[in-house]
Design a protein around this motif. Sequence first.
Motif, PDB file in Angstrom:
ATOM      1  N   TYR A   2     -12.011  -3.422 -33.187  1.00 52.05           N
ATOM      2  CA  TYR A   2     -12.230  -4.119 -34.055  1.00 52.05           C
ATOM      3  C   TYR A   2     -11.642  -3.873 -35.236  1.00 52.05           C
ATOM      4  O   TYR A   2     -12.660  -2.849 -35.860  1.00 52.05           O
ATOM      5  CB  TYR A   2     -13.535  -5.381 -34.391  1.00 52.05           C
ATOM      6  CG  TYR A   2     -14.125  -5.450 -32.816  1.00 52.05           C
ATOM      7  CD1 TYR A   2     -13.284  -7.295 -33.110  1.00 52.05           C
ATOM      8  CD2 TYR A   2     -14.354  -5.239 -32.234  1.00 52.05           C
ATOM      9  CE1 TYR A   2     -13.284  -7.974 -32.617  1.00 52.05           C
ATOM     10  CE2 TYR A   2     -15.173  -5.927 -31.267  1.00 52.05           C
ATOM     11  CZ  TYR A   2     -14.638  -7.252 -30.594  1.00 52.05           C
ATOM     12  OH  TYR A   2     -14.797  -8.160 -29.998  1.00 52.05           O
ATOM     13  N   GLU A   3     -10.484  -4.146 -35.975  1.00 49.99           N
ATOM     14  CA  GLU A   3     -10.530  -3.413 -37.835  1.00 49.99           C
ATOM     15  C   GLU A   3     -11.150  -3.630 -38.421  1.00 49.99           C
ATOM     16  O   GLU A   3     -11.602  -4.817 -38.780  1.00 49.99           O
ATOM     17  CB  GLU A   3      -8.725  -3.164 -37.846  1.00 49.99           C
ATOM     18  CG  GLU A   3      -8.787  -2.240 -38.764  1.00 49.99           C
ATOM     19  CD  GLU A   3      -7.372  -1.645 -38.692  1.00 49.99           C
ATOM     20  OE1 GLU A   3      -6.166  -0.904 -38.379  1.00 49.99           O
ATOM     21  OE2 GLU A   3      -6.115  -2.892 -38.274  1.00 49.99           O
ATOM     22  N   LEU A   4     -11.688  -2.517 -39.333  1.00 53.01           N
ATOM     23  CA  LEU A   4     -12.687  -2.641 -40.156  1.00 53.01           C
ATOM     24  C   LEU A   4     -12.145  -2.893 -41.844  1.00 53.01           C
ATOM     25  O   LEU A   4     -12.643  -0.658 -41.792  1.00 53.01           O
ATOM     26  CB  LEU A   4     -14.443  -2.906 -40.085  1.00 53.01           C
ATOM     27  CG  LEU A   4     -15.043  -2.991 -41.490  1.00 53.01           C
ATOM     28  CD1 LEU A   4     -15.109  -4.141 -41.424  1.00 53.01           C
ATOM     29  CD2 LEU A   4     -16.508  -2.882 -40.979  1.00 53.01           C
ATOM     30  N   ASN A  51     -10.465  -9.487 -43.831  1.00 49.31           N
ATOM     31  CA  ASN A  51     -11.173 -10.331 -44.192  1.00 49.31           C
ATOM     32  C   ASN A  51     -12.843 -10.618 -44.305  1.00 49.31           C
ATOM     33  O   ASN A  51     -13.187 -10.597 -42.188  1.00 49.31           O
ATOM     34  CB  ASN A  51     -11.216 -11.804 -43.754  1.00 49.31           C
ATOM     35  CG  ASN A  51     -11.213 -13.645 -43.869  1.00 49.31           C
ATOM     36  OD1 ASN A  51     -12.115 -13.166 -44.585  1.00 49.31           O
ATOM     37  ND2 ASN A  51     -10.231 -14.170 -43.515  1.00 49.31           N
ATOM     38  N   LEU A  52     -13.898 -10.840 -45.115  1.00 54.96           N
ATOM     39  CA  LEU A  52     -15.169 -10.333 -44.631  1.00 54.96           C
ATOM     40  C   LEU A  52     -15.933 -11.616 -43.634  1.00 54.96           C
ATOM     41  O   LEU A  52     -16.695 -11.641 -43.249  1.00 54.96           O
ATOM     42  CB  LEU A  52     -15.695 -10.437 -46.144  1.00 54.96           C
ATOM     43  CG  LEU A  52     -15.567  -9.384 -47.296  1.00 54.96           C
ATOM     44  CD1 LEU A  52     -16.256  -9.735 -48.399  1.00 54.96           C
ATOM     45  CD2 LEU A  52     -15.895  -8.364 -46.651  1.00 54.96           C
ATOM     46  N   GLU A  53     -14.964 -12.740 -44.223  1.00 57.99           N
ATOM     47  CA  GLU A  53     -15.747 -13.930 -42.599  1.00 57.99           C
ATOM     48  C   GLU A  53     -15.669 -13.791 -41.460  1.00 57.99           C
ATOM     49  O   GLU A  53     -15.936 -14.365 -40.617  1.00 57.99           O
ATOM     50  CB  GLU A  53     -15.002 -14.879 -42.776  1.00 57.99           C
ATOM     51  CG  GLU A  53     -15.464 -15.317 -44.526  1.00 57.99           C
ATOM     52  CD  GLU A  53     -14.516 -16.915 -45.364  1.00 57.99           C
ATOM     53  OE1 GLU A  53     -13.927 -17.228 -44.648  1.00 57.99           O
ATOM     54  OE2 GLU A  53     -14.562 -17.595 -46.231  1.00 57.99           O
ATOM     55  N   GLN A  54     -14.443 -12.659 -41.692  1.00 57.24           N
ATOM     56  CA  GLN A  54     -14.193 -12.028 -39.993  1.00 57.24           C
ATOM     57  C   GLN A  54     -14.712 -11.336 -39.294  1.00 57.24           C
ATOM     58  O   GLN A  54     -15.156 -11.179 -38.210  1.00 57.24           O
ATOM     59  CB  GLN A  54     -12.282 -11.665 -40.192  1.00 57.24           C
ATOM     60  CG  GLN A  54     -12.159 -11.870 -38.061  1.00 57.24           C
ATOM     61  CD  GLN A  54     -10.703 -10.664 -38.462  1.00 57.24           C
ATOM     62  OE1 GLN A  54     -10.309 -10.798 -39.777  1.00 57.24           O
ATOM     63  NE2 GLN A  54     -10.419 -10.733 -37.440  1.00 57.24           N
ATOM     64  N   ILE A  55     -15.762  -9.851 -40.247  1.00 59.37           N
ATOM     65  CA  ILE A  55     -16.602  -9.444 -39.917  1.00 59.37           C
ATOM     66  C   ILE A  55     -17.280  -9.893 -38.922  1.00 59.37           C
ATOM     67  O   ILE A  55     -17.768  -9.095 -37.474  1.00 59.37           O
ATOM     68  CB  ILE A  55     -16.922  -8.585 -41.177  1.00 59.37           C
ATOM     69  CG1 ILE A  55     -15.664  -7.637 -41.923  1.00 59.37           C
ATOM     70  CG2 ILE A  55     -17.853  -7.408 -40.913  1.00 59.37           C
ATOM     71  CD1 ILE A  55     -16.449  -7.157 -43.249  1.00 59.37           C
ATOM     72  N   GLU A  56     -17.970 -10.464 -39.200  1.00 59.79           N
ATOM     73  CA  GLU A  56     -19.396 -11.310 -38.792  1.00 59.79           C
ATOM     74  C   GLU A  56     -19.053 -11.787 -36.799  1.00 59.79           C
ATOM     75  O   GLU A  56     -20.059 -11.177 -36.629  1.00 59.79           O
ATOM     76  CB  GLU A  56     -19.757 -12.357 -39.039  1.00 59.79           C
ATOM     77  CG  GLU A  56     -21.458 -13.033 -38.284  1.00 59.79           C
ATOM     78  CD  GLU A  56     -22.144 -14.117 -39.313  1.00 59.79           C
ATOM     79  OE1 GLU A  56     -22.834 -14.373 -39.264  1.00 59.79           O
ATOM     80  OE2 GLU A  56     -21.613 -14.053 -40.509  1.00 59.79           O
ATOM     81  N   ALA A  91     -25.290  -3.993 -42.723  1.00 61.87           N
ATOM     82  CA  ALA A  91     -25.956  -4.874 -43.695  1.00 61.87           C
ATOM     83  C   ALA A  91     -25.948  -6.411 -42.662  1.00 61.87           C
ATOM     84  O   ALA A  91     -27.245  -7.230 -42.437  1.00 61.87           O
ATOM     85  CB  ALA A  91     -25.118  -4.826 -44.695  1.00 61.87           C
ATOM     86  N   ILE A  92     -24.867  -6.698 -41.915  1.00 66.52           N
ATOM     87  CA  ILE A  92     -24.718  -8.274 -41.266  1.00 66.52           C
ATOM     88  C   ILE A  92     -26.077  -8.265 -39.944  1.00 66.52           C
ATOM     89  O   ILE A  92     -26.580  -9.168 -39.766  1.00 66.52           O
ATOM     90  CB  ILE A  92     -23.803  -8.423 -40.977  1.00 66.52           C
ATOM     91  CG1 ILE A  92     -22.640  -8.676 -41.892  1.00 66.52           C
ATOM     92  CG2 ILE A  92     -23.625  -9.605 -40.220  1.00 66.52           C
ATOM     93  CD1 ILE A  92     -21.705  -9.271 -42.082  1.00 66.52           C
ATOM     94  N   ALA A  93     -25.798  -6.839 -39.574  1.00 71.17           N
ATOM     95  CA  ALA A  93     -26.354  -6.297 -38.202  1.00 71.17           C
ATOM     96  C   ALA A  93     -27.594  -6.427 -38.563  1.00 71.17           C
ATOM     97  O   ALA A  93     -29.057  -7.664 -38.137  1.00 71.17           O
ATOM     98  CB  ALA A  93     -26.119  -5.179 -37.511  1.00 71.17           C
ATOM     99  N   GLY A 110     -18.210   0.784 -43.289  1.00 74.39           N
ATOM    100  CA  GLY A 110     -19.036   0.078 -41.832  1.00 74.39           C
ATOM    101  C   GLY A 110     -20.028  -0.130 -42.455  1.00 74.39           C
ATOM    102  O   GLY A 110     -20.638  -1.538 -41.607  1.00 74.39           O
ATOM    103  N   ALA A 111     -20.376   0.160 -43.559  1.00 71.48           N
ATOM    104  CA  ALA A 111     -21.565  -0.639 -45.080  1.00 71.48           C
ATOM    105  C   ALA A 111     -21.834  -1.832 -44.397  1.00 71.48           C
ATOM    106  O   ALA A 111     -23.223  -2.290 -44.533  1.00 71.48           O
ATOM    107  CB  ALA A 111     -22.278   0.094 -46.253  1.00 71.48           C
TER     108      ALA A 111
END
Length: 234
Positions: A62-64, A69-74, A106-108, A101-102
């Motif tokens: 998964y590319e970050l 797109n921030l909505e995709q990160i989760e 944060a989501i985790a 990666g931060a």
Amino acid sequence: MQASLILIPVPLGETSIEQVLPDYNREQILSIKYFIVENIRSARRFLKKTDSSINIDDLTFYELNKHTNLEQIETYLQPIINGNSVGVISEAGCPAIADPGADIVAIAQRKNMKVIPLVGPSSILMSLMASGFNGQSFAFHGYLPIDGTERAKKIKQLEQRIYSEHQTQIFIETPYRNLKMVEDLMKNCTPSTKLCIAMNITCEDEYIKTLSIKEWVKRLPDMNKKPCIFLIYK
């Protein structure tokens, strides 16, 4: 082991993995099938250097980066919910330190997922270690403003903190603008302020030197297009 978000450091340059990463990191990498990475191509290259037996085609990436797109990160954390650990790999150094990666960490944390940071090289901490500056109170500012007026103002603010708070100030610059950064420091800092230039840390041509602003005037190394960390202190 509990499914976790595992933060995997990467060498800072063309340094051998054995020199800067413990064997434990390799063991962890071999157990992971899902990776969140800043750049897929360089991440694949790093994994093959870590262990040539790794079958890259069996892995999911998964590319970050700044374009994600921030909505995709989760959604990148779904494997953990399904019981599979996910590794995070940045371009160099430690994930989530001056790194996109931060956001995933944060989501985790918000989702109460286990986050495991692995040992590895950090140019910020290693330059501070070698500078001779205050290692008990320091601040990392990332990139300073590009605009000349704003940059001069920021440099003077940081220098003031050196003397008022006894705090080491650390920042970076885009490699092709390194010389301009030092020139701006010379223009805006007092001659007695100390500057440490740390360049290509852990690489064969590693360079770490601390001098006063006045002493640097005729002793600047070739910094063109080389990754540098800059530190100032009194």
